[in-house]
Scaffold this motif. Structure first.
Motif, PDB file in Angstrom:
ATOM      1  N   THR A 113       0.826  -1.206   0.000  1.00 19.52           N
ATOM      2  CA  THR A 113       0.000   0.000   0.000  1.00 19.52           C
ATOM      3  C   THR A 113       0.863   1.259   0.000  1.00 19.52           C
ATOM      4  O   THR A 113       1.825   1.365   0.766  1.00 19.52           O
ATOM      5  N   VAL A 114       0.528   2.192  -0.868  1.00 17.62           N
ATOM      6  CA  VAL A 114       1.147   3.522  -0.857  1.00 17.62           C
ATOM      7  C   VAL A 114       0.030   4.554  -0.759  1.00 17.62           C
ATOM      8  O   VAL A 114      -1.112   4.290  -1.154  1.00 17.62           O
ATOM      9  N   ASN A 115       0.360   5.732  -0.251  1.00 17.74           N
ATOM     10  CA  ASN A 115      -0.700   6.694   0.054  1.00 17.74           C
ATOM     11  C   ASN A 115      -0.696   7.931  -0.838  1.00 17.74           C
ATOM     12  O   ASN A 115      -1.387   8.914  -0.537  1.00 17.74           O
ATOM     13  N   ASP A 116       0.064   7.900  -1.936  1.00 15.20           N
ATOM     14  CA  ASP A 116       0.105   9.095  -2.782  1.00 15.20           C
ATOM     15  C   ASP A 116      -0.234   8.789  -4.243  1.00 15.20           C
ATOM     16  O   ASP A 116       0.253   9.463  -5.154  1.00 15.20           O
ATOM     17  N   LEU A 117      -1.076   7.778  -4.464  1.00 14.97           N
ATOM     18  CA  LEU A 117      -1.569   7.522  -5.820  1.00 14.97           C
ATOM     19  C   LEU A 117      -2.567   8.606  -6.217  1.00 14.97           C
ATOM     20  O   LEU A 117      -3.327   9.091  -5.374  1.00 14.97           O
ATOM     21  N   PRO A 118      -2.598   9.005  -7.485  1.00 13.28           N
ATOM     22  CA  PRO A 118      -3.605   9.970  -7.923  1.00 13.28           C
ATOM     23  C   PRO A 118      -5.021   9.409  -7.737  1.00 13.28           C
ATOM     24  O   PRO A 118      -5.231   8.193  -7.781  1.00 13.28           O
ATOM     25  N   GLN A 119      -5.963  10.303  -7.542  1.00 15.36           N
ATOM     26  CA  GLN A 119      -7.351   9.885  -7.391  1.00 15.36           C
ATOM     27  C   GLN A 119      -7.939   9.441  -8.725  1.00 15.36           C
ATOM     28  O   GLN A 119      -8.802   8.575  -8.788  1.00 15.36           O
ATOM     29  N   LYS A 120      -7.447  10.044  -9.816  1.00 17.35           N
ATOM     30  CA  LYS A 120      -7.937   9.699 -11.150  1.00 17.35           C
ATOM     31  C   LYS A 120      -7.126   8.544 -11.748  1.00 17.35           C
ATOM     32  O   LYS A 120      -6.045   8.208 -11.274  1.00 17.35           O
ATOM     33  N   THR A 121      -7.673   7.945 -12.810  1.00 20.81           N
ATOM     34  CA  THR A 121      -6.900   6.962 -13.565  1.00 20.81           C
ATOM     35  C   THR A 121      -5.702   7.662 -14.200  1.00 20.81           C
ATOM     36  O   THR A 121      -5.751   8.858 -14.500  1.00 20.81           O
ATOM     37  N   TYR A 122      -4.620   6.895 -14.428  1.00 29.52           N
ATOM     38  CA  TYR A 122      -3.408   7.539 -14.918  1.00 29.52           C
ATOM     39  C   TYR A 122      -2.559   6.574 -15.736  1.00 29.52           C
ATOM     40  O   TYR A 122      -2.676   5.354 -15.631  1.00 29.52           O
ATOM     41  N   CYS A 123      -1.677   7.166 -16.568  1.00 35.27           N
ATOM     42  CA  CYS A 123      -0.584   6.429 -17.206  1.00 35.27           C
ATOM     43  C   CYS A 123       0.692   6.836 -16.481  1.00 35.27           C
ATOM     44  O   CYS A 123       0.698   7.768 -15.671  1.00 35.27           O
ATOM     45  N   ILE A 124       1.800   6.139 -16.753  1.00 34.97           N
ATOM     46  CA  ILE A 124       2.993   6.334 -15.938  1.00 34.97           C
ATOM     47  C   ILE A 124       4.270   6.312 -16.777  1.00 34.97           C
ATOM     48  O   ILE A 124       4.353   5.619 -17.798  1.00 34.97           O
ATOM     49  N   GLY A 125       5.251   7.100 -16.358  1.00 30.93           N
ATOM     50  CA  GLY A 125       6.607   7.058 -16.897  1.00 30.93           C
ATOM     51  C   GLY A 125       7.572   6.900 -15.745  1.00 30.93           C
ATOM     52  O   GLY A 125       7.358   7.481 -14.672  1.00 30.93           O
ATOM     53  N   ILE A 126       8.640   6.128 -15.939  1.00 30.31           N
ATOM     54  CA  ILE A 126       9.584   5.832 -14.859  1.00 30.31           C
ATOM     55  C   ILE A 126      11.008   5.956 -15.391  1.00 30.31           C
ATOM     56  O   ILE A 126      11.333   5.420 -16.454  1.00 30.31           O
ATOM     57  N   GLY A 127      11.877   6.638 -14.646  1.00 33.37           N
ATOM     58  CA  GLY A 127      13.278   6.726 -15.036  1.00 33.37           C
ATOM     59  C   GLY A 127      13.939   7.955 -14.443  1.00 33.37           C
ATOM     60  O   GLY A 127      13.272   8.837 -13.881  1.00 33.37           O
ATOM     61  N   ARG A 128      15.266   8.028 -14.557  1.00 36.27           N
ATOM     62  CA  ARG A 128      15.977   9.212 -14.075  1.00 36.27           C
ATOM     63  C   ARG A 128      15.589  10.422 -14.907  1.00 36.27           C
ATOM     64  O   ARG A 128      15.410  10.332 -16.123  1.00 36.27           O
ATOM     65  N   LEU A 129      15.456  11.550 -14.229  1.00 38.79           N
ATOM     66  CA  LEU A 129      15.022  12.774 -14.901  1.00 38.79           C
ATOM     67  C   LEU A 129      16.229  13.456 -15.530  1.00 38.79           C
ATOM     68  O   LEU A 129      16.764  14.436 -15.024  1.00 38.79           O
ATOM     69  N   VAL A 130      16.648  12.885 -16.658  1.00 37.18           N
ATOM     70  CA  VAL A 130      17.788  13.386 -17.417  1.00 37.18           C
ATOM     71  C   VAL A 130      17.385  13.487 -18.883  1.00 37.18           C
ATOM     72  O   VAL A 130      16.378  12.919 -19.311  1.00 37.18           O
ATOM     73  N   ALA A 131      18.196  14.207 -19.653  1.00 35.54           N
ATOM     74  CA  ALA A 131      17.838  14.486 -21.044  1.00 35.54           C
ATOM     75  C   ALA A 131      17.611  13.218 -21.858  1.00 35.54           C
ATOM     76  O   ALA A 131      16.720  13.161 -22.707  1.00 35.54           O
ATOM     77  N   ASN A 132      18.430  12.176 -21.603  1.00 35.33           N
ATOM     78  CA  ASN A 132      18.345  10.959 -22.398  1.00 35.33           C
ATOM     79  C   ASN A 132      16.995  10.246 -22.271  1.00 35.33           C
ATOM     80  O   ASN A 132      16.561   9.563 -23.195  1.00 35.33           O
ATOM     81  N   LYS A 133      16.321  10.413 -21.132  1.00 37.66           N
ATOM     82  CA  LYS A 133      15.012   9.777 -20.931  1.00 37.66           C
ATOM     83  C   LYS A 133      13.875  10.597 -21.549  1.00 37.66           C
ATOM     84  O   LYS A 133      12.766  10.099 -21.704  1.00 37.66           O
ATOM     85  N   ASN A 134      14.143  11.844 -21.872  1.00 37.31           N
ATOM     86  CA  ASN A 134      13.245  12.710 -22.655  1.00 37.31           C
ATOM     87  C   ASN A 134      11.831  12.818 -22.068  1.00 37.31           C
ATOM     88  O   ASN A 134      10.839  12.655 -22.787  1.00 37.31           O
ATOM     89  N   PHE A 135      11.749  13.096 -20.781  1.00 41.69           N
ATOM     90  CA  PHE A 135      10.438  13.329 -20.175  1.00 41.69           C
ATOM     91  C   PHE A 135       9.818  14.636 -20.666  1.00 41.69           C
ATOM     92  O   PHE A 135       8.605  14.826 -20.578  1.00 41.69           O
ATOM     93  N   THR A 136      10.648  15.530 -21.202  1.00 42.74           N
ATOM     94  CA  THR A 136      10.121  16.743 -21.835  1.00 42.74           C
ATOM     95  C   THR A 136       9.169  16.370 -22.958  1.00 42.74           C
ATOM     96  O   THR A 136       8.056  16.907 -23.070  1.00 42.74           O
ATOM     97  N   LEU A 137       9.594  15.425 -23.809  1.00 44.46           N
ATOM     98  CA  LEU A 137       8.744  14.947 -24.897  1.00 44.46           C
ATOM     99  C   LEU A 137       7.479  14.306 -24.355  1.00 44.46           C
ATOM    100  O   LEU A 137       6.376  14.530 -24.876  1.00 44.46           O
TER     101      LEU A 137
END
Length: 390
Positions: A189-213
């Motif tokens: 159990t974790v207590n900080d899941l969004p209340q709405k349905t969601y999609c997910i991205g996982i990885g280090r927040l660096v340029a190569n992972k391109n979370f900006t895109l």
């Protein structure tokens, strides 16, 4: 099956900080435990840097921590001295710096070296300021290793085509995953899941992972879901600002690093990966083990190999493939369209089944058999050389 008793084997990696390679080396050591102990092998794990550890080394392994502080020359000197004193029968290394120093030391001290390449070298160093030097070292040193273990067909092809590594030295070994363990961890159990349905991205927040895109494509898409991003890194402030700029600040949840990401993953409707380069993307494979549909950019290497079975698959925009949706690298509209495909009625259910089927290909039994064969091959080559010299 590994058939070399009473051998001493030294595994080498930069550190056990949080990351895919660090997790894989610890999983591999756990997978090989029964084999090594039954063969009465002495197993070491050498850490080049003294850094906080996110991964747990198995108890049967003797861990040795050096203090090279991320530098190549101190890594070589300290590891060389340890090898000279201890004289292991085999060196097994992960990550570029460890691979380079282990190979050179192995050649100079007549100890076979097995190096594991976790990323597509050309893509990984493409944007780095020191990338030219790193690629030069790989081309100069990797061909001298006894055996090379690429994490995917794409990584192997890059090494053969661009870094003079003989194909005959290569044995592809996919990462393996304990699906039962992943499922167990996902139920915490974790207590900080969004209340709405969601999609997910996982990885280090660096340029190569391109979370900006990812954020830009998500903002342009038709999705009514939220987006959860797990990971820490230098791009965090910029990504928060971007979400606000794109008008999705309330729907994008940058939750930081989570030691156990699986409850967040199992509660997501699908995974989105927008990397510019990968080796064999653990996040994609783990999502599929949990039955999650996957959208991924067609970067070198791994995503196409996982989602289509063919690393050479090309994407002009996006492709609703056999095991997931593949899209062009660094293309906002392609990722937006892929998200829209996944949002279509019935798509999530269809790709849940596809993911579960594909996940069966990444078993610990396969990893154990492949790695045992590689070690046998490396040790046999040295025995043949010694016999010839005699």
């Amino acid at each position: 099956m590994f058939n070399n008793s009473n051998k001493s084997i030294a595994f080498v990696i930069n550190s056990l900080e949080g990351g895919g390679a660090e997790r894989v080396i610890c999983n591999l050591l756990r997978t090989m435990q029964d084999t090594f102990t039954s063969q009465k092998c002495k197993v070491y794990l050498l850490l080049l840097d003294d850094l906080p550890e996110e991964q747990q080394c198995p108890d049967y392994v003797e861990k040795v921590t050096l203090n090279a502080k991320g530098k190549l020359i101190p890594s070589y000197r300290q590891l060389s001295q340890w090898v000279k004193t201890t004289q292991p029968d085999l060196l097994v290394s992960f990550l570029t710096r460890s691979n380079v120093v282990s190979t050179i030391i192995g050649k100079r001290q007549n100890i076979p070296s097995v190096i594991s390449e976790r990323v597509n070298t050309s893509s990984h160093f493409a944007t780095s300021r020191t990338g030219f030097i790193s690629k030069f070292m790989v081309k100069a040193v990797y061909p001298k290793a006894t055996c090379v273990v690429p994490v995917s067909q794409g990584v192997m092809q890059d090494l053969v085509d661009n870094y003079a590594v003989p194909a005959v030295k290569c044995s592809v070994m996919y990462n393996a995953y304990d699906q039962a363990s992943l499922l167990e961890k996902s139920q915490i159990t974790v207590n900080d899941l969004p209340q709405k349905t969601y999609c997910i991205g996982i990885g280090r927040l660096v340029a190569n992972k391109n979370f900006t895109l990812m954020i830009k494509a998500f903002a342009k898409s038709d999705s009514q879901r939220d987006l959860v991003i797990l990971g820490q890194g230098p791009d965090m402030p910029a990504l928060k600002a971007l979400a606000k700029e794109q008008g999705v600040e309330s729907r994008v949840h940058l939750l930081g690093f989570r030691e156990n990401p699986y409850p967040y993953l199992v509660n997501a409707d699908y995974l989105v990966s927008t990397s510019n380069a990968e080796g064999f993307p653990n996040g994609i494979a783990e999502a599929m083990c949990l039955g999650k549909p996957v959208i991924a950019t067609n970067c070198q290497s791994g995503p196409a190999e996982i989602l289509t079975g063919d690393n050479n698959t090309r994407t002009e925009s996006y492709l609703a493939a056999e095991h997931g949706v593949l899209c062009k690298v660094n293309d906002i509209d392609a990722v937006k369209s892929a998200i829209n495909v996944m949002e279509e009625q019935g798509s999530i259910e269809k790709y849940q089944q596809k993911s579960q089927q594909r996940a069966l290909d990444f078993s610990y039994q396969h990893m154990q058999a492949t790695f045992s064969n590689v070690m046998n091959k490396a040790l046999k080559k040295t025995e043949i050389k010694e016999t010839t010299n005699d």
